[in-house]
Design a protein around this motif. Sequence first.
Motif, PDB file in Angstrom:
ATOM      1  N   MET A  76     -24.858 -56.951   0.326  1.00 34.25           N
ATOM      2  CA  MET A  76     -25.131 -56.486   1.680  1.00 34.25           C
ATOM      3  C   MET A  76     -25.691 -57.642   2.508  1.00 34.25           C
ATOM      4  O   MET A  76     -26.269 -58.592   1.971  1.00 34.25           O
TER       5      MET A  76
ATOM      6  N   ARG B  45     -23.757 -49.407   6.275  1.00 32.36           N
ATOM      7  CA  ARG B  45     -25.024 -49.550   6.998  1.00 32.36           C
ATOM      8  C   ARG B  45     -25.968 -48.452   6.516  1.00 32.36           C
ATOM      9  O   ARG B  45     -25.612 -47.270   6.491  1.00 32.36           O
ATOM     10  N   VAL B  46     -27.163 -48.847   6.142  1.00 32.35           N
ATOM     11  CA  VAL B  46     -28.137 -47.906   5.600  1.00 32.35           C
ATOM     12  C   VAL B  46     -28.424 -46.790   6.596  1.00 32.35           C
ATOM     13  O   VAL B  46     -28.499 -45.609   6.243  1.00 32.35           O
ATOM     14  N   SER B  47     -28.561 -47.154   7.870  1.00 30.70           N
ATOM     15  CA  SER B  47     -28.919 -46.166   8.892  1.00 30.70           C
ATOM     16  C   SER B  47     -27.853 -45.096   9.049  1.00 30.70           C
ATOM     17  O   SER B  47     -28.153 -43.943   9.385  1.00 30.70           O
TER      18      SER B  47
ATOM     19  N   SER C 234     -29.893 -57.919   6.906  1.00 34.91           N
ATOM     20  CA  SER C 234     -30.488 -56.812   7.658  1.00 34.91           C
ATOM     21  C   SER C 234     -30.443 -55.510   6.862  1.00 34.91           C
ATOM     22  O   SER C 234     -31.401 -54.721   6.883  1.00 34.91           O
ATOM     23  N   GLU C 235     -29.347 -55.285   6.131  1.00 34.18           N
ATOM     24  CA  GLU C 235     -29.233 -54.065   5.331  1.00 34.18           C
ATOM     25  C   GLU C 235     -30.115 -54.126   4.094  1.00 34.18           C
ATOM     26  O   GLU C 235     -30.643 -53.099   3.650  1.00 34.18           O
TER      27      GLU C 235
ATOM     28  N   HIS D  97     -33.430 -53.058   5.225  1.00 33.03           N
ATOM     29  CA  HIS D  97     -33.487 -51.613   5.421  1.00 33.03           C
ATOM     30  C   HIS D  97     -33.587 -50.874   4.089  1.00 33.03           C
ATOM     31  O   HIS D  97     -34.283 -49.856   3.979  1.00 33.03           O
ATOM     32  N   TYR D  98     -32.900 -51.387   3.075  1.00 37.15           N
ATOM     33  CA  TYR D  98     -32.985 -50.788   1.736  1.00 37.15           C
ATOM     34  C   TYR D  98     -34.415 -50.846   1.213  1.00 37.15           C
ATOM     35  O   TYR D  98     -34.969 -49.835   0.732  1.00 37.15           O
TER      36      TYR D  98
END
Length: 1298
Positions: free
Chosen positions: A1210, A1267-1269, A1213-1214, A1217-1218
């Motif tokens: 990933m 994307r995590v979001s 940025s991801e 987020h993780y």
Amino acid sequence: MSHFTSEDEALLQSMLRQLLQSVKEKITGAPSVECAEEILLHLEETDENFHNYDFVKYLRQYINNTVGSVIEEETEKCTSAQNQGEVSGYDTLVQHVTKKTRESKEYREMMHALKNVMMVVVESLINKFEEDRMHNKELDSKTKNGRQSGCYTDNCSDSDSSLNQSYTFMSQEQLQLLVERLDPIQPKEVRQEALQTLCFVPPSDILNSEGWPTLRKHLTMSLADPDATFGEKILKFYAKTFSSSPFNMTRDVYTSLARHLELYFLSGEYSLCVSAGLDVSNTDVNRLLKKVRLLNEYQKEAPSSWIRHPEKYMEEVVESTLSLLSVKHEANPDFLSPVYFLALLDIKAVWFKRWTHAYYSRAVVLRLLEKRYKSLINAAVQQCLDYFEFCKAVVNKKSRVNDFFQQHCSDKQNFSYTGSGLQYIYFVHSLCLLGRLLIYKQGRNLFPVQLKNKKVGSVSITDLLVLFTQLIYYSPSYPKAPVTAHTDNYSPASLVMEILQVFCDQTGCTAECLYTDAVIDALLHPVQSLLSGTEVYINGLETTLIDVADILARIASVDGGLSPLLYGESEKTAKQNRPTAVHIIVQFTKKLLHDDISHLCGSELLPVVKGAFIFVCRQMYRTCEGLQMLIPYGLHESIAEAWKKTSLLSERVPTPVTGVESTSSISLESKNTLLWEDTLLDALLNFSATPKGLFLLHSTGALNDCVNFMFSSLSKKLQTDEYEEFGNRVIVTQMATTPPGAVALQSSGFIKALVTELWALLECGKDDVRITQPKSTPVDPIDRSCQKSFLSLINLLTYPAVFELLSKQDIPNKQMYSLREVPTDVIDIIDRLIILNSEAKIHSLFNYEQSHIFGLRLLNVLCCELNTLLLLETQYKVSQVLLTAQEENVTEPSEGPGDFIIDALSVERNHVLVRINLIGGPQERILPLRVLDKGSDPYIWPMFSSFPLPKCYLAEIPREAEFRQDKEFDKLLSLLKSPEKQTGWTEICRKLFCKVMKARPEIIRGTILAELIEKFVSQLSESQSDCYFSTGNYKATDVDVKNESLSSVQQLGVEMTVRYGKYLNLLEEHAENDLCFVLMNCEKFLKQQQRTVVSSLRCLQERSPGYDWFASSIFLIMSGDGEKTLTFLQDFSRLLVSAFLWLPRLHISVHLPITTVESGIHPVYFCSGHYIEMLLKAELPLVSSAFHMSGFTPSQICLQWITQCFWNYMDWSEICHYIAICIFLGPDYQIYMCISVFKHLQQDILKHTEARDLQVFLKEEALCGFRVSDYLEYMESLETSYRPMLLKDMKNIRVQNT
């Protein structure tokens, strides 16, 4: 031989007559002359004996003698022309030779001679026709005077054959006269003579005549004639018609016979009763049985042809049958109805099975049953109920089994059946009919049935299945001595087992029929009785238990059946105080293993019963959800204890001696002991199908023995079932993901066998294959023959396995390699296929390019796991070996540097070099393709032979969007900075964080993210209730670690981390020292919480294996601030989530039970990995099946992702987020994260499963587009369903033997 003599004519006439006689049945059955001609024209296609007829052999020899030389001459001419390129192809050759032969003079003469002689032969046959008619008349008169004719020596009505007699061909006028003579009003002698003539007329002529409707009525009436002669002859005519006429004609005959029987049973002449029994030697009964038998034979044959005819024809047959079988006398319940006679002749209702096999006929049968003849089903159900009540009464009275047996058996000497025997036969017929009926949806729609029985009322499908199940243990077991094949096949228990096994094999009806609490309770009734210690009245207890276990195992083997066993018919409505089936089964199995069932003590079949119930449990604990239910019972310990006792006995068994009979060498008892030991080992081995199961297996101490057993079984090719093969591949993959499993595979010889087989495929080929032509050059980079071995190596070589097998192992690097020197270990594969740094290695390969490409592809996949990459790079300098090979692979111009030679090997090396020297997600690095383009510049990617890498492989980092204020974010930040914690502070923070992640995920980055997690973790670490681990005080100073030094693996990891951080613009120039400071202090800090372990596992002999990717990630989040990073990690180490995000945190930790530490298996594998597989099966069943079919496991790839914090999979940025969602929302979000990734990849996973490269895809490819979001809402829905269970288990990692 172009002319024929008179002897030839006579011979031809004889042979032609023989041919026609052989195919007479086919010709006479034809409805018209045209059809008969068509049959003869296509005789070669339809008659398997065509080439054995003398006439055909004679013609073949005649043709060969006449035109054989012409064919040979033309073939030679064409063959020579073909060699010169004038004619091409086998088909063209045949066409050419055929054409030339037919144009030849010899062929024309042959055809002329044949035509002439055959005209003479046929004319001679026609002239003899009148002689045949005269012969028939003489035969007719002889039959009239006495029944001495050879045609009637067989007294059985339906055994006559039309081949044994000649035919009389009659005109329509003659046929009409025959019909008139058969009128019942005619004198007896006239009718008998007419019947005799009827038997010699082709049935097709009769059925096609205008007088057939009238004749049918006459024949139906004559069947009831007191004189048995009429009935016998009419049945013979019917039998001949059935065997030689098409369905559209025979249906009339069948319905006529069925109508006659129906009228007979309804007439006053018939008065047989069930209670009186049946004497089949009685003349009238015998005649009646012959009629029913003829009907039944037709019933079984008709379905093969009726689809070719209009549906109304079939409906007539079906309706006439059901109408006959529905005949009963309301006033006389003891009436011996037609269905009893049919049951006598077709006890297993084969006719009904064939009628319902195809939808075409099934729809008609079931429709008629529903609309008009439901009484037939009601009667069958009532018969089963009556028999069950009778069995219960026998059991309650404790009657002797022998008495019961005698009641059911016929008197074979007198050929008679008792009343109870007839009832039993009808019961068997009803049972088989109902069992077939329930398979189909339309058949199940007939239920519930309403009975006139006041005690029962209506009977539903579930009621019927419960009844069937109870018959397994309430019906009698027959004594061994008098039992014949009859009782073996038709005992209620065996019949019910057949029906239930069919249900288990179906997909549509099983859920509706079997997966109910009532049916499962009925199955478990004997088990519950034995568990509770109540008195058991069951005949053949051991056999009954084995049958019950067989059905339970079949139910548990499918997902739809496993759920009701584990949770009941409905999880929501299940009563809390009522134990589900799994609890009863596992308790009973444990009691069996401990020999705690008094009723079974000393039984010869006890080991079989134990094995059967262990197999039921095995079907459950092979799955994650099943294992969860069984863990509290410690079944693995009970099986292991039984195995240890058995293994002590098996050690005393003598070794078989060659040349000595097995009976004298090893006793039967010893064989049984060895077999029982294998059963127990197999049961233990299957625990390793899941991550937690493997952890439990290790705790028993039987891991090595199980792996040895598995390898021995695979070597003997004992596992031939495809499903079992997939299962074994999954087990090997699970084993290879853990250090002790990898060591066990190595010591068992499994890895050696795998490497040896690979080498044979790659380099040697099979010794037993005779080479008749050169082997084709492989088109794919990895040849299809080696694909399975390639995937097996990928499954095997996880980092835990690589570390155990390769750590501190030097490459052999011999001066010379023999061509016969076969690799036997993983280190040999690396030496001979990957690191080809000498001429000796290159020359030792028969297929250098193909084998080296295999090695480079394997290296490429292995290096996707960053810890493996660091180990290979530090121990074997892989990058330098590849750079040197690239440097040598250049042209040699007269001036200046040479150009890189673009070939398969240089392209592979270039791809590997870029992959292993660049860190980054899908949008952060660019990997060169491994294919060539068409055109003048086939390979656009620049090659290199020294560092640094060309900049074209680094993607440009997108500019960060301007930070804009956000209300929810401001609330979150102010709440985190506030010194006062309000009630529900943690939950409020989490909700605000979720809102920000969904609305503005791009602002959760950089210093903002650092501040958020720093404040949140600091607050949680100060709360006693939120702290899971207790840690001592540790103050970080340079003095504490100045004498410490990082390992070479850690140093290389630091270099890669700093290079990545600088690329992301997160680190300054001197960041390496700060990162080293963090890693050394972390190691020192964690060492205070570690215990001393004595183990042969390499991963437990020193510092944590591999690099600390989580600490490095936090270092990058903190923008290279070592002090803040270390402070954060110290606070973070107190929280439960640290155990699952920060893997080195629990390395030989005092916080874990000693058994967990000694196993070398991390909680991320046996806890997170276990639940990932469990949730995947529930949420994404197609993906779960794809993994199983590939022999790969979700836990292995997830452990790789989690260990390296999704680096290379990933974008940064991801990754941030993780880490953020796991810290804010809880450790279980690590599991939901992996499930979300699989959901994102579902279509790709299915596609690559079909392509058979799922492992390669998941390990090599980054998570593009994830994307995590985007999946946060989905993760929240998973939290709602699973959080209580997951968090409970995650908090239990400190508990012994979880």
